[in-house]
Design a protein around this motif. Structure first.
Motif, PDB file in Angstrom:
ATOM      1  N   PRO A  43      16.791   5.848  10.628  1.00 48.47           N
ATOM      2  CA  PRO A  43      15.701   6.803  10.415  1.00 48.47           C
ATOM      3  C   PRO A  43      14.444   6.035  10.074  1.00 48.47           C
ATOM      4  N   LEU A  44      13.375   6.408  10.711  1.00 48.86           N
ATOM      5  CA  LEU A  44      12.127   5.713  10.426  1.00 48.86           C
ATOM      6  C   LEU A  44      11.523   6.283   9.159  1.00 48.86           C
ATOM      7  N   PRO A  45      10.825   5.446   8.465  1.00 49.36           N
ATOM      8  CA  PRO A  45      10.181   5.918   7.233  1.00 49.36           C
ATOM      9  C   PRO A  45       9.082   6.889   7.599  1.00 49.36           C
ATOM     10  N   PRO A  46       8.674   7.655   6.640  1.00 41.94           N
ATOM     11  CA  PRO A  46       7.626   8.641   6.892  1.00 41.94           C
ATOM     12  C   PRO A  46       6.358   7.975   7.379  1.00 41.94           C
ATOM     13  N   GLN A  47       5.728   8.592   8.344  1.00 49.32           N
ATOM     14  CA  GLN A  47       4.491   8.039   8.867  1.00 49.32           C
ATOM     15  C   GLN A  47       3.378   9.027   8.582  1.00 49.32           C
ATOM     16  N   PRO A  48       2.905   8.999   7.386  1.00 51.42           N
ATOM     17  CA  PRO A  48       1.845   9.936   6.995  1.00 51.42           C
ATOM     18  C   PRO A  48       0.627   9.752   7.877  1.00 51.42           C
ATOM     19  N   SER A  49       0.011  10.855   8.236  1.00 50.26           N
ATOM     20  CA  SER A  49      -1.176  10.729   9.059  1.00 50.26           C
ATOM     21  C   SER A  49      -2.282  10.141   8.209  1.00 50.26           C
ATOM     22  N   ALA A  50      -3.148   9.437   8.869  1.00 44.26           N
ATOM     23  CA  ALA A  50      -4.202   8.710   8.170  1.00 44.26           C
ATOM     24  C   ALA A  50      -5.002   9.548   7.177  1.00 44.26           C
ATOM     25  N   ASN A  51      -5.224  10.796   7.537  1.00 47.69           N
ATOM     26  CA  ASN A  51      -6.078  11.587   6.661  1.00 47.69           C
ATOM     27  C   ASN A  51      -5.439  12.020   5.344  1.00 47.69           C
ATOM     28  N   GLU A  52      -4.216  11.590   5.103  1.00 50.01           N
ATOM     29  CA  GLU A  52      -3.665  11.965   3.803  1.00 50.01           C
ATOM     30  C   GLU A  52      -3.301  10.740   2.984  1.00 50.01           C
ATOM     31  N   ILE A  53      -3.861   9.627   3.364  1.00 51.29           N
ATOM     32  CA  ILE A  53      -3.622   8.415   2.602  1.00 51.29           C
ATOM     33  C   ILE A  53      -4.930   8.017   1.942  1.00 51.29           C
ATOM     34  N   SER A  54      -4.786   7.520   0.763  1.00 47.68           N
ATOM     35  CA  SER A  54      -6.012   7.137   0.063  1.00 47.68           C
ATOM     36  C   SER A  54      -6.662   5.988   0.811  1.00 47.68           C
ATOM     37  N   PRO A  55      -7.954   5.965   0.851  1.00 48.40           N
ATOM     38  CA  PRO A  55      -8.714   4.921   1.557  1.00 48.40           C
ATOM     39  C   PRO A  55      -8.308   3.525   1.119  1.00 48.40           C
ATOM     40  N   GLU A  56      -8.068   3.409  -0.149  1.00 51.32           N
ATOM     41  CA  GLU A  56      -7.693   2.091  -0.677  1.00 51.32           C
ATOM     42  C   GLU A  56      -6.373   1.637  -0.067  1.00 51.32           C
ATOM     43  N   ALA A  57      -5.387   2.535  -0.150  1.00 50.42           N
ATOM     44  CA  ALA A  57      -4.060   2.207   0.368  1.00 50.42           C
ATOM     45  C   ALA A  57      -4.142   1.913   1.862  1.00 50.42           C
ATOM     46  N   LEU A  58      -4.905   2.713   2.557  1.00 45.54           N
ATOM     47  CA  LEU A  58      -5.031   2.534   4.000  1.00 45.54           C
ATOM     48  C   LEU A  58      -5.623   1.177   4.333  1.00 45.54           C
ATOM     49  N   ALA A  59      -6.663   0.828   3.610  1.00 43.30           N
ATOM     50  CA  ALA A  59      -7.309  -0.458   3.836  1.00 43.30           C
ATOM     51  C   ALA A  59      -6.337  -1.582   3.534  1.00 43.30           C
ATOM     52  N   SER A  60      -5.601  -1.368   2.455  1.00 49.18           N
ATOM     53  CA  SER A  60      -4.628  -2.380   2.046  1.00 49.18           C
ATOM     54  C   SER A  60      -3.575  -2.586   3.127  1.00 49.18           C
ATOM     55  N   VAL A  61      -3.127  -1.480   3.680  1.00 46.49           N
ATOM     56  CA  VAL A  61      -2.105  -1.551   4.717  1.00 46.49           C
ATOM     57  C   VAL A  61      -2.623  -2.267   5.956  1.00 46.49           C
ATOM     58  N   ARG A  62      -3.818  -1.900   6.364  1.00 48.49           N
ATOM     59  CA  ARG A  62      -4.383  -2.540   7.559  1.00 48.49           C
ATOM     60  C   ARG A  62      -4.527  -4.039   7.362  1.00 48.49           C
ATOM     61  N   GLU A  63      -4.892  -4.362   6.135  1.00 48.33           N
ATOM     62  CA  GLU A  63      -5.058  -5.783   5.825  1.00 48.33           C
ATOM     63  C   GLU A  63      -3.714  -6.502   5.903  1.00 48.33           C
ATOM     64  N   VAL A  64      -2.745  -5.870   5.273  1.00 48.18           N
ATOM     65  CA  VAL A  64      -1.405  -6.456   5.237  1.00 48.18           C
ATOM     66  C   VAL A  64      -0.774  -6.574   6.608  1.00 48.18           C
ATOM     67  N   GLU A  65      -1.019  -5.586   7.427  1.00 50.60           N
ATOM     68  CA  GLU A  65      -0.393  -5.613   8.746  1.00 50.60           C
ATOM     69  C   GLU A  65      -0.884  -6.754   9.627  1.00 50.60           C
ATOM     70  N   LYS A  66      -1.972  -7.339   9.186  1.00 49.61           N
ATOM     71  CA  LYS A  66      -2.459  -8.499   9.942  1.00 49.61           C
ATOM     72  C   LYS A  66      -1.631  -9.721   9.573  1.00 49.61           C
ATOM     73  N   LYS A  67      -1.037  -9.605   8.381  1.00 47.52           N
ATOM     74  CA  LYS A  67      -0.241 -10.727   7.898  1.00 47.52           C
ATOM     75  C   LYS A  67       1.251 -10.512   8.147  1.00 47.52           C
TER      76      LYS A  67
END
Length: 204
Positions: free
Chosen positions: A121-145
């Motif tokens: 089962p895949l983990p929940p994939q919350p749509s972008a508009n319900e994630i805090s900007p900080e967390a979203l930015a953090s994720v995008r940053e991390v996904e580069k690594k």
DNA sequence: CCCTGATTCGC
DNA sequence: GCGAATCAGG
């Protein structure tokens, strides 16, 4: 430790559930995964869970014909071990028709589309508009690594957050060190486990 | 290097 | 019967 009925029962249950030998060993305690695997074989339930044979007849029926003759412990050369004894086909008729049909998660409420694979089962994939900007930015940053691991490369200590489209070759798992006891790294834990308060009242 | 199961064989 | 050592592989 010895194989009491209870322990064997736990072994059987977990093995049929698809648990790994090491996981079972850990659960039982006092035994190694080798012990578990050895017991599994002695019990004759090496091919667990039994799957629909009709569906996938496994073409390679004979593949283990010769593995190394097993290096003798510390002996020069004594006897050519009569390995021929193992000639008889292992477990011909696996009689395990009684076990439950492997607990299947029930989150497929829509019988409509059969949806395909997804071994897990895949983990929940919350749509972008319900994630805090900080967390979203953090994720995008991390996904580069992201270490971009394959399914097989995931361990208990790697982030299992999927990145990309599973249907394409541009798909992998984060793979960064996961939080102790959590399936994801710090950044992904942040978007996966949101406090109710932040999700609440999303005007819609 | 992490992990998986499979096999052998001394005990 | 048990399971460490080992093999083979993802």
């Amino acid at each position: 430790m010895s194989w009491t009925d209870e322990r064997v029962e736990t072994l059987k249950r977990m093995w049929s559930e698809g648990q790994s030998a090491s996981a079972i060993a850990k659960e039982l305690g006092g035994v190694t995964r080798n012990a578990v695997i050895g017991k599994v074989h002695r019990l004759g339930l090496s091919n667990r869970g039994d799957e629909a044979e009709a569906a996938a007849p496994e073409p390679a029926a004979e593949k283990r014909a010769e593995r190394k003759p097993a290096p003798a412990r510390a002996e020069p050369a004594a006897e050519p071990a009569p390995a021929a004894a193992a000639a008889t086909d292992e477990a011909e008729a696996a009689e395990a028709a009684e076990a439950e049909p492997a607990a299947q998660p029930v989150f497929t409420p829509v019988p409509r589309r059969p949806i395909v694979p997804a071994g897990q089962p895949l983990p929940p994939q919350p749509s972008a508009n319900e994630i805090s900007p900080e967390a979203l930015a953090s994720v995008r940053e991390v996904e580069k690594k992201a270490r971009k691991l394959t399914l097989m490369e995931l361990t208990e200590r790697t982030c299992k957050w999927p990145i990309g489209d599973p249907a394409t070759d541009r798909f992998w798992f984060c793979g960064l060190p996961s939080q102790a006891g959590k399936p994801y790294c710090e950044a992904h834990v942040g978007v996966a486990f949101q406090p109710m308060s932040s999700r609440r009242d999303r005007r819609r």
